[in-house]
Design an enzyme around this catalytic site. Structure first.
Site, PDB file in Angstrom:
ATOM      1  N   LYS A  62       0.832  -1.208   0.000  1.00 51.27           N
ATOM      2  CA  LYS A  62       0.000   0.000   0.000  1.00 51.27           C
ATOM      3  C   LYS A  62       0.862   1.252   0.000  1.00 51.27           C
ATOM      4  O   LYS A  62       0.491   2.276  -0.562  1.00 51.27           O
ATOM      5  CB  LYS A  62      -0.973  -0.013   1.173  1.00 51.27           C
ATOM      6  CG  LYS A  62      -2.051  -1.077   0.988  1.00 51.27           C
ATOM      7  CD  LYS A  62      -3.297  -0.809   1.785  1.00 51.27           C
ATOM      8  CE  LYS A  62      -4.380  -1.789   1.345  1.00 51.27           C
ATOM      9  NZ  LYS A  62      -5.601  -1.683   2.097  1.00 51.27           N
TER      10      LYS A  62
ATOM     11  N   LYS B 127      -3.390  -9.698  -6.368  1.00 49.95           N
ATOM     12  CA  LYS B 127      -4.688 -10.110  -5.821  1.00 49.95           C
ATOM     13  C   LYS B 127      -5.804  -9.128  -6.233  1.00 49.95           C
ATOM     14  O   LYS B 127      -5.526  -7.947  -6.488  1.00 49.95           O
ATOM     15  CB  LYS B 127      -4.618 -10.282  -4.305  1.00 49.95           C
ATOM     16  CG  LYS B 127      -4.770  -9.032  -3.525  1.00 49.95           C
ATOM     17  CD  LYS B 127      -5.219  -9.320  -2.090  1.00 49.95           C
ATOM     18  CE  LYS B 127      -5.492  -7.975  -1.431  1.00 49.95           C
ATOM     19  NZ  LYS B 127      -6.472  -7.985  -0.407  1.00 49.95           N
TER      20      LYS B 127
ATOM     21  N   LYS C 156     -10.618  -4.323  -3.892  1.00 46.68           N
ATOM     22  CA  LYS C 156     -11.717  -3.389  -4.186  1.00 46.68           C
ATOM     23  C   LYS C 156     -11.215  -1.975  -4.452  1.00 46.68           C
ATOM     24  O   LYS C 156     -11.902  -1.164  -5.050  1.00 46.68           O
ATOM     25  CB  LYS C 156     -12.778  -3.419  -3.094  1.00 46.68           C
ATOM     26  CG  LYS C 156     -12.283  -3.074  -1.697  1.00 46.68           C
ATOM     27  CD  LYS C 156     -13.446  -3.080  -0.718  1.00 46.68           C
ATOM     28  CE  LYS C 156     -13.282  -4.074   0.400  1.00 46.68           C
ATOM     29  NZ  LYS C 156     -12.069  -3.924   1.216  1.00 46.68           N
TER      30      LYS C 156
HETATM   31  N1  AQP Z   1      -8.475 -11.260  -3.580  1.00 46.63           N
HETATM   32  C1  AQP Z   1      -8.891 -11.843  -2.460  1.00 46.63           C
HETATM   33  N2  AQP Z   1      -9.093 -13.178  -2.426  1.00 46.63           N
HETATM   34  C2  AQP Z   1      -9.530 -13.773  -1.278  1.00 46.63           C
HETATM   35  N3  AQP Z   1      -9.789 -13.091  -0.125  1.00 46.63           N
HETATM   36  C3  AQP Z   1      -9.602 -11.762  -0.132  1.00 46.63           C
HETATM   37  N4  AQP Z   1      -9.777 -10.806   0.795  1.00 46.63           N
HETATM   38  C4  AQP Z   1      -9.455  -9.600   0.286  1.00 46.63           C
HETATM   39  N5  AQP Z   1      -9.079  -9.737  -1.001  1.00 46.63           N
HETATM   40  C5  AQP Z   1      -9.156 -11.071  -1.293  1.00 46.63           C
HETATM   41  C6  AQP Z   1     -10.252 -11.056   2.147  1.00 46.63           C
HETATM   42  O1  AQP Z   1     -11.361 -10.207   2.391  1.00 46.63           O
HETATM   43  C7  AQP Z   1     -11.370  -9.838   3.771  1.00 46.63           C
HETATM   44  C8  AQP Z   1     -11.613  -8.387   3.926  1.00 46.63           C
HETATM   45  O2  AQP Z   1     -10.548  -7.661   3.443  1.00 46.63           O
HETATM   46  P1  AQP Z   1     -10.434  -6.122   3.789  1.00 46.63           P
HETATM   47  O3  AQP Z   1     -11.445  -5.335   3.099  1.00 46.63           O
HETATM   48  O4  AQP Z   1     -10.427  -5.930   5.260  1.00 46.63           O
HETATM   49  O5  AQP Z   1      -8.986  -5.786   3.330  1.00 46.63           O
HETATM   50  P2  AQP Z   1      -8.139  -6.289   2.143  1.00 46.63           P
HETATM   51  O6  AQP Z   1      -7.651  -7.666   2.400  1.00 46.63           O
HETATM   52  O7  AQP Z   1      -7.098  -5.247   1.938  1.00 46.63           O
HETATM   53  O8  AQP Z   1      -9.182  -6.338   0.940  1.00 46.63           O
HETATM   54  P3  AQP Z   1      -9.152  -5.508  -0.385  1.00 46.63           P
HETATM   55  O9  AQP Z   1     -10.350  -5.872  -1.189  1.00 46.63           O
HETATM   56  O10 AQP Z   1      -7.825  -5.679  -1.040  1.00 46.63           O
HETATM   57  O11 AQP Z   1      -9.359  -4.042   0.175  1.00 46.63           O
HETATM   58  P4  AQP Z   1      -8.522  -2.745  -0.140  1.00 46.63           P
HETATM   59  O12 AQP Z   1      -8.442  -2.653  -1.625  1.00 46.63           O
HETATM   60  O13 AQP Z   1      -9.291  -1.628   0.480  1.00 46.63           O
HETATM   61  O14 AQP Z   1      -7.181  -2.933   0.501  1.00 46.63           O
HETATM   62  C9  AQP Z   1     -10.051 -10.321   4.376  1.00 46.63           C
HETATM   63  O15 AQP Z   1     -10.298 -11.479   5.125  1.00 46.63           O
HETATM   64  C10 AQP Z   1      -9.213 -10.644   3.184  1.00 46.63           C
HETATM   65  O16 AQP Z   1      -8.305 -11.695   3.438  1.00 46.63           O
END
Ligand code: AQP
Length: 330
Positions: free
Chosen positions: A113, A195, A198
């Site tokens: 990040k 990965k 969002k």
């Molecule tokens: N690509 C993924 N595949 C499987 N699991 C995923 N998770 C996130 N991306 C994937 C799981 O979703 C949960 C919530 O995640 P989060 O929103 O708290 O943070 P994150 O992991 O950083 O998810 P994002 O979508 O990538 O959010 P942003 O873009 O805001 O950083 C977690 O259990 C995560 O493992």
């Protein structure tokens, strides 16, 4: 009774990755009679990167409705908003004071990040893991369903719990991750070595649960794959088609090897069209339930009751922690 805890950041609409990595395991776990779920909307984590105020408010409410649309059972689950239970910040600070800068700087998510953020990297991005540890340890969670990407944060949570227990005597339960084999790491549709996230700058990289159905279908059909045309699972050499096979398998419960056999004489176009229809069918069901919950006045009552339940438990834990650390007068 086993306590399962999970949270998602309202940093955008949740993606198929969030669903398959974090929500689907939760829905499976709630089938067990001996399980209680605590589900929270991690809005404090969301502001570790810049957020638009109005969009954040909207995303918080929509995430709550989406959890219900995905099948969260309110007889088993308490759902709340992280910032409405101040104990998270309180324990977060204590956890920060028991974390080392070096270990936080080694976190992959921080490094990723930090790279994406061109200016003004917040201190919160670095101290995200101690806050996440607080989220989990406040409630003595036994199991935490997460995608592979959060495994490292769960490891540091376990270390912090043990460190605190050793220093101040037994206080926290050391939680276990709960990671499903299939769907734990869904990759970007544009760059399948990254990965699916969002907050990706390119919306073609992800499918959200609230995407327009036709747009979602197009995203699957235009997902990056290789040029050899064989529908085979091989993450190293064929990451694009392997990712699509994972999504297909996770949404249908058909094993990847069965899919390879089913499509052995087909081309990518046929496979992608079938998967696009499966995704469309899945999204249509979720969205019709979402439209019900987002307009239901009960949603606020559900969040109020979740907040009160969480506060009741967490505030007792905070008192215990403050007493052990020597804070305040009690
Ligand atoms: N690509 C993924 N595949 C499987 N699991 C995923 N998770 C996130 N991306 C994937 C799981 O979703 C949960 C919530 O995640 P989060 O929103 O708290 O943070 P994150 O992991 O950083 O998810 P994002 O979508 O990538 O959010 P942003 O873009 O805001 O950083 C977690 O259990 C995560 O493992």
């Amino acid at each position: 009774m086993k306590r399962v805890l999970t949270g998602i950041q309202p940093s955008g609409h949740i993606t198929l990755g969030n669903y398959l990595g974090a929500i689907r395991p939760l829905i499976q776990l709630q089938q067990d009679d001996d399980v209680e779920l605590l589900v929270f909307i991690a809005d404090l984590h969301a502001i570790t990167v810049p957020q638009d105020r109005q969009a954040l408010k909207k995303n918080i409410k929509e995430l709550a409705a989406l959890y219900l649309a995905c099948g969260l059972d309110l007889n088993k689950a308490h759902m709340f908003i992280q910032s409405e239970v101040p104990c998270h910040n309180q324990l977060g600070w204590v956890m920060e004071c028991n974390s080392y800068i070096g270990e936080l700087e080694r976190m992959t998510q921080f490094k990723d990040k930090k790279q994406k953020q061109t200016e003004g990297i917040s201190a919160g991005l670095l101290t995200y893991p101690p806050l996440m540890a607080a989220d989990i340890l406040l409630y003595d969670a036994d199991l935490v369903p997460v995608g592979e990407d959060q495994k490292q944060h769960l490891e540091i949570t376990r270390n912090l719990a043990e460190r605190f227990n050793n220093k101040y005597s037994e206080t926290f339960k050391v939680p276990e991750p709960y990671i499903l084999k299939n769907g734990a790491r869904i990759m970007s549709l544009v760059d399948p070595t990254k990965k699916m996230s969002k907050s990706d700058a390119n919306p073609k990289a992800y499918i959200t649960l609230l995407d327009d159905i036709n747009i979602a279908k197009k995203k699957i059909k235009s997902a990056v794959t290789d040029s050899d045309g064989n529908i085979k699972y091989d993450v190293i050499n064929k990451p694009g088609i392997s990712n699509l096979l994972t999504i297909y398998s996770a949404l249908t419960n058909i094993s990847i090897s069965e899919l390879e056999t089913k499509y052995q004489d087909s081309n990518y176009q046929t496979f992608k069209e079938d998967l696009a229809n499966i995704v469309a069918c899945f999204l249509t069901k979720i969205q019709s339930k979402f439209n019900y919950y987002i307009n239901d006045s009960e949603l606020d009552l559900v969040l109020n009751s979740g907040r009160d339940y969480a506060y009741h438990y967490a505030s007792r834990k905070i008192q215990k922690v403050y007493r052990k650390v020597g804070l305040g007068r009690n």
